[in-house]
Scaffold this active site. Structure first.
Site, PDB file in Angstrom:
ATOM      1  N   THR A 101     -29.036 -85.681  78.964  1.00 43.29           N
ATOM      2  CA  THR A 101     -29.685 -85.016  80.258  1.00 43.29           C
ATOM      3  C   THR A 101     -28.761 -84.709  81.180  1.00 43.29           C
ATOM      4  O   THR A 101     -29.266 -83.756  82.171  1.00 43.29           O
ATOM      5  CB  THR A 101     -30.496 -86.074  80.680  1.00 43.29           C
ATOM      6  OG1 THR A 101     -29.751 -87.322  81.445  1.00 43.29           O
ATOM      7  CG2 THR A 101     -31.383 -86.815  79.963  1.00 43.29           C
ATOM      8  N   THR A 177     -25.586 -91.397  77.430  1.00 49.58           N
ATOM      9  CA  THR A 177     -24.987 -92.486  77.923  1.00 49.58           C
ATOM     10  C   THR A 177     -24.636 -93.671  76.967  1.00 49.58           C
ATOM     11  O   THR A 177     -24.103 -94.646  76.948  1.00 49.58           O
ATOM     12  CB  THR A 177     -25.636 -93.246  79.125  1.00 49.58           C
ATOM     13  OG1 THR A 177     -27.151 -93.408  78.926  1.00 49.58           O
ATOM     14  CG2 THR A 177     -25.450 -92.088  80.277  1.00 49.58           C
ATOM     15  N   ASP A 178     -25.757 -93.599  75.873  1.00 52.62           N
ATOM     16  CA  ASP A 178     -25.887 -94.924  75.048  1.00 52.62           C
ATOM     17  C   ASP A 178     -24.689 -94.981  74.295  1.00 52.62           C
ATOM     18  O   ASP A 178     -24.383 -96.268  74.062  1.00 52.62           O
ATOM     19  CB  ASP A 178     -26.991 -94.721  74.092  1.00 52.62           C
ATOM     20  CG  ASP A 178     -28.242 -95.075  75.013  1.00 52.62           C
ATOM     21  OD1 ASP A 178     -28.437 -95.392  76.162  1.00 52.62           O
ATOM     22  OD2 ASP A 178     -29.548 -94.720  74.127  1.00 52.62           O
ATOM     23  N   LYS A 254     -21.179 -99.511  78.569  1.00 52.24           N
ATOM     24  CA  LYS A 254     -22.736 -99.666  79.259  1.00 52.24           C
ATOM     25  C   LYS A 254     -23.444-100.855  79.174  1.00 52.24           C
ATOM     26  O   LYS A 254     -23.282-101.398  78.002  1.00 52.24           O
ATOM     27  CB  LYS A 254     -23.615 -98.523  78.396  1.00 52.24           C
ATOM     28  CG  LYS A 254     -24.833 -98.429  79.146  1.00 52.24           C
ATOM     29  CD  LYS A 254     -25.552 -97.509  78.370  1.00 52.24           C
ATOM     30  CE  LYS A 254     -27.081 -97.231  79.207  1.00 52.24           C
ATOM     31  NZ  LYS A 254     -27.817 -96.071  78.650  1.00 52.24           N
TER      32      LYS A 254
END
Length: 436
Positions: A101, A177-178, A254
């Site tokens: 994103t 991000t994952d 993360k």
């Protein structure tokens, strides 16, 4: 009949097009809005309207009638082409998009989110970028974070090396991000770099007021212009927009599904804090300075590496399966100091006999693997299992993929796994790392 067929037939019947303002009548309720397109994997049998309130709603096609109010245009992706003048006084930064994103733009008329894959789109979505550098922006691929594969790490490493060879003063990688911490570790092992390489992403999409995309991206450019010639991750350091942290690519993880400050340095402190667009480097961190290393690319990897989490009741079948199916190495996420049930030890011995390195990490994340403390651990060592020291399980997995790309010898791989290649080991465990 699929949703697409339903929708196409419905739209054709009423003479409608995507982008038209329409009225939909369903039983005793009437909706008025702009007809939006839908993704291929959407639920069957629905139309989507953008209401004047700004909200999107789904309306089931069954028992529904529609009429055209006003013809419109189908929303277009991007802002259109325009030249971005280069400033010879500014540094040249490459921005490479892999998806996610952070590199998206919003069509505010419809609320649709689209990837910004040109320099024009990116700068128009984030006009502050022009204050900091000149840009070369490209789309390497457009995938969801969970669809990342080792072969994509290789492609990214080669593209980044090519950009640096062609004069980029720094590289920013827009990433979901994952799995960003996997890619950060992979690039850390594959590349020695004379310039900063910064990965960034966004926890909140840019159509939300709470989006972190803009600040993460701009602070990543600030980091890419800095003197820190390492692979790093730049993400929010707090829930507000006050500052971001710069984390070492092999020590970051993360740690929360949705918080904007989800990324943390594990068994380490952040390299730097970026606040008000100024970078404050951790005085305890001895970083590699810009220009010290020449560019080196070593992107050979082995993709067939297993990743197994120990749990109460785990059987040796998990290890035997990977051996029988030709896996070249295994990472085991053990409990505590690096333990698994004794039932697995014979399988570990078989792996060693068949030249398959097994690396032990810990589910605890913080602290160090130490299999010498208890008898079970000593038996695991005797079976040939190699300690992952204080690496995160994800970094251990990535490093083993890379190590097996360098050699297929068990002993040579063991030496590589215990060599500090890219700052993946901390000299000692500190309570400060855990508390912070």
């Amino acid at each position: 009949m699929t949703y697409k067929e339903n929708a196409e037939k419905f739209i054709e019947t009423y003479g409608l097009s995507i982008g038209d303002k329409i009225q939909v009548n369903k039983e005793d309720i009437t909706y008025t809005g702009i007809l939006l397109d839908r993704p291929e994997d959407a639920d069957d049998g629905y139309l989507v309207l953008k209401l004047s309130s700004g909200y999107n709603i789904g309306v089931a096609i069954e028992n529904t009638a529609a009429e055209l109010i006003e013809k419109g245009e189908k929303p277009k992706i991007g802002f259109g082409k325009s030249e971005i003048p280069a400033d010879p006084k500014k540094q040249n930064i490459s921005i490479v998009s892999t998806g996610g994103t952070v590199s998206s733009v919003i069509d505010y008329r419809t609320g649709a989110v689209h990837p910004a894959f040109t320099a024009s789109d990116l700068v128009k979505a984030n006009p502050e970028l022009l204050d900091y550098a000149n840009y070369n922006v490209k789309a390497l691929y457009n995938i969801l974070s969970e669809d990342m594969k080792p072969e994509y790490w290789v492609k990214a490493a080669r593209e980044i090396a090519n950009d640096i060879s062609n004069g980029s003063d720094g590289v920013v990688i827009a990433h979901g991000t994952d799995t960003m911490h996997y890619t950060a570790a992979a690039l850390s092992f594959m590349l020695k770099t004379p310039v900063p390489i910064i990965l960034t992403g966004a926890q909140r999409s840019s159509d939300r007021p709470s989006s972190d995309a803009n600040i993460n991206l701009i602070d990543s450019v600030v980091a890419a212009k800095s003197d820190i010639a390492e692979v790093c991750v730049c993400m929010h350091g707090s829930l507000n927009d006050k500052y971001t942290y710069l984390h070492k690519g092999t020590k970051v993880r993360k740690m929360h599904t949705s918080r904007r400050d989800t990324f943390r340095s594990i068994n380490a402190q952040p390299i730097a804090k970026i606040e008000n667009k100024k970078i404050n480097i951790n005085p305890d961190y001895a970083y590699t300075k810009r220009g010290v290393n020449g560019l080196e690319l070593n992107a050979n990897i082995e993709e067939k590496v297993g990743f197994i989490k120990s749990f109460p009741g785990i059987s040796s079948d998990y290890i035997e399966y990977h051996i029988d199916n030709g896996y070249k190495g295994l990472v085991v996420e053990g409990t505590g100091l690096g333990h698994v049930p004794n039932d697995l030890i014979d399988s570990f011995k078989r792996a060693r006999d068949e030249n398959i390195p097994v690396i032990m990490t810990s589910q605890c994340l913080y602290g160090r693997v130490n299999m010498n403390v208890y008898s079970t651990g000593r038996n695991i060592i005797d079976s040939g299992v190699i300690s992952g020291v204080d690496m995160t399980p994800e970094t251990t997995y990535v490093k083993l993929c890379w190590a097996l790309g360098q050699s297929d010898s068990y002993n040579e791989v063991k030496e590589i796994m215990h060599e500090d290649i890219a700052g993946e080991f901390s000299e000692k465990s500190s309570i400060k790392d855990f508390l912070n």
